[in-house]
Design an enzyme around this catalytic site. Structure first.
Site, PDB file in Angstrom:
ATOM      1  N   GLY A 161       0.751  -1.349   0.071  1.00  0.00           N
ATOM      2  CA  GLY A 161       0.062   0.105  -0.194  1.00  0.00           C
ATOM      3  C   GLY A 161       0.996   1.161  -0.149  1.00  0.00           C
ATOM      4  N   MET A 221       1.010   9.567   3.759  1.00  0.00           N
ATOM      5  CA  MET A 221       2.049   9.406   4.727  1.00  0.00           C
ATOM      6  C   MET A 221       3.021   8.472   4.628  1.00  0.00           C
ATOM      7  SD  MET A 221       1.040  11.873   6.482  1.00  0.00           S
ATOM      8  CE  MET A 221       1.867  11.892   8.113  1.00  0.00           C
ATOM      9  N   GLY A 222       2.955   7.615   3.794  1.00  0.00           N
ATOM     10  CA  GLY A 222       4.082   6.771   3.221  1.00  0.00           C
ATOM     11  C   GLY A 222       3.699   5.672   2.622  1.00  0.00           C
ATOM     12  N   VAL A 255       3.787   1.273   2.777  1.00  0.00           N
ATOM     13  CA  VAL A 255       3.569  -0.027   3.785  1.00  0.00           C
ATOM     14  C   VAL A 255       3.943  -1.270   2.819  1.00  0.00           C
ATOM     15  CG1 VAL A 255       1.902  -1.479   5.209  1.00  0.00           C
ATOM     16  CG2 VAL A 255       1.735   1.018   4.934  1.00  0.00           C
ATOM     17  N   LYS A 310       5.774   0.209   7.916  1.00  0.00           N
ATOM     18  CA  LYS A 310       5.431   1.442   7.424  1.00  0.00           C
ATOM     19  C   LYS A 310       6.685   2.279   7.126  1.00  0.00           C
ATOM     20  CE  LYS A 310       1.969   5.304   7.722  1.00  0.00           C
ATOM     21  NZ  LYS A 310       0.821   5.560   8.600  1.00  0.00           N
ATOM     22  N   ASP A 332      -9.192  11.535  10.019  1.00  0.00           N
ATOM     23  CA  ASP A 332      -9.105  11.146   8.595  1.00  0.00           C
ATOM     24  C   ASP A 332      -9.927   9.927   8.227  1.00  0.00           C
ATOM     25  OD1 ASP A 332      -8.211  11.889   6.092  1.00  0.00           O
ATOM     26  OD2 ASP A 332      -6.161  10.771   6.102  1.00  0.00           O
TER      27      ASP A 332
END
Length: 458
Positions: free
Chosen positions: A69, A73-74, A76, A92, A193
């Site tokens: 994924g 934010m980053g 995974v 992550k 979120d």
């Protein structure tokens, strides 16, 4: 009036008006920035994410398998923890590409905040944190690996992009339950979120809340958030320039439920991202609840996630009551069950236990058959032929075959009598039976005593 925020066209996050790159996904916010400039702005190429290859070993412990994924934010990865028998974990990697020094500091703080928030939490719908470390200038967070897919991908396979009513209620109850848990934390944790990409669904239907990168601790009395975060269409109005509260998560859950029920993506709301079309083919009570959850004014929304959970639970219970149960077999009434439970032990009929030995009834049947054979076979000889004198009971007399025949029949009738239900004693010993010879030289039972003291006369 010109907005004081610049919204990212990729992830929808709000940024300050002077920002060049999105502080959430790192993409350029202005169309006049060339791709070459985008690659040069910020940190060195080593800060780019998603470059870990298969079998790469992190911290001499976590072996990378594959990326699973990627978000603002980053990235995974799925990996194996060699320290614990190669158990599957999710690693992550923080996104720090294209960030200014100040934005990089903020991103690292958000990444650390996610680790510190999750490490103290324990809920069935939250992944557990196992490790947090930095290696070669990159930051990593190790947590539970969740087999499944996010709701966005799950909705793509659903007819019309929407889910059945009962499944939507199940998801809504699980999310409201875990969000209530976060809000009950001291200080409360605001997720901020909630959207389909941040909700994982397992093949068995379990729900997990993921990506706490922009979650924050609620501070009562604070005038406004330091930085505006959220995804357009799901974020509450107060998340853009005002203070977020637990009611902000209620708004996001309402927007998500609306999408699950209708198939309508709230991220496409233009020009006003806070409008929702009416719902159809749903219970009026549920439509009213979702409408209340997405109220512009936070004070008009449900008081808490606990209240949302109770409303959803009540709607589900009402649906269950309206669903007829399958008629597989007759069900005893409550009165019958109550009457059965009130029976005393003496009123319950005893069940006959199967005997492990040869039954007395079978023995008597055999004896009766033998007697009939003997009587029938010797009838012609015994009926009229004279017989010698027999002495019994102190008397002497001559008898003939007819009398002997009647005695034999008497014995057979006694045996058949014992075969009647309830007539056969469970046990008879030699001492409990008084016998004397009959006229034909056989033994005849005059009186039989049962083990309970009853008398059986012949």
């Amino acid at each position: 009036m010109v907005s004081s925020h610049l919204y990212c066209s990729i992830c929808g996050a709000a940024n300050r008006a002077q920002a060049t790159f999105c502080n959430t996904c790192g993409r350029p916010l202005r169309t006049d920035i060339s791709s070459q400039q985008y690659l040069l702005v910020g940190s060195a190429p080593s800060t780019r994410i998603g470059l870990l290859t298969s079998n790469h070993l992190l911290k001499r412990r976590y072996r990378i398998l594959r990326p699973i994924g990627k978000g603002g934010m980053g990235v995974v990865y799925k990996a194996e923890d060699r320290l614990f028998q190669n158990r599957p974990v999710a690693v992550k990697e923080m996104n720090q590409h294209g960030l200014s020094p100040r934005e990089l500091i903020e991103a690292i703080e958000a990444f650390e905040r996610e680790a510190y928030l999750l490490v103290d939490l324990s809920h069935p719908s939250l992944p557990k944190i196992h490790d947090y470390f930095e290696e070669e200038g990159r930051w990593y967070l190790v947590m539970d690996f969740i087999e499944g897919e996010n709701l966005e991908k799950y909705l793509e396979k659903a007819p019309g992009g929407r889910l059945p009513l009962k499944e939507t209620l199940k998801i809504g109850m699980k999310l409201s339950h875990v969000l209530h848990y976060l809000h009950s934390h001291r200080p409360p944790i605001i997720f901020r979120d909630l959207k389909p990409t941040n909700v994982m669904r397992t093949p068995t239907g379990e729900i997990y809340l993921i990506d706490f990168g922009i979650a924050r601790l609620f501070k009562a009395g604070q005038a406004q958030d330091t930085v505006s975060y959220g995804s357009v269409g799901y974020a509450a109005p107060e998340q853009f320039g005002k203070l977020t509260t637990p009611q902000s998560d209620i708004y996001s859950l309402g927007a998500l439920l609306h999408q699950l029920l209708s198939g309508y993506d709230p991220g496409t709301n233009t020009p006003n991202p806070f409008t929702f079309p009416p719902l159809s083919r749903v219970p009026a009570k549920l439509e009213g609840l979702v409408g209340q959850m997405v109220e512009m004014n936070a004070t008009n929304r449900p008081a808490s996630m606990a209240a949302v959970y109770q409303e959803l639970q009540g709607i589900e219970a009402q649906l269950v009551r309206k669903t007829p149960l399958p008629q597989t077999r007759s069900t005893p009434t409550a009165a019958a069950v109550s009457k059965q439970r009130m029976l005393s032990p003496s009123q319950i009929p005893a069940r006959s236990q199967p005997s492990k030995k040869i039954s007395r009834r079978a023995v008597i049947i055999g004896m009766a058959a033998l007697g009939l054979a003997v009587a029938g076979g010797g009838m012609e000889v015994w009926v009229f032929a004279p017989h010698p004198l027999y002495t019994y009971g102190g008397h002497s007399e001559n008898v003939n075959g007819m009398a002997d025949m009647f005695s034999a029949i008497e014995v057979i009738l006694v045996m058949l009598y014992l075969l009647l239900p309830g007539r056969l004693p469970t046990h008879v010993s030699h001492q409990e039976a008084q016998m004397e010879p009959c006229r034909c030289g056989m033994w005849r039972m005059e009186t039989m005593y049962t083990p309970t003291g009853g008398i059986l006369s012949m």
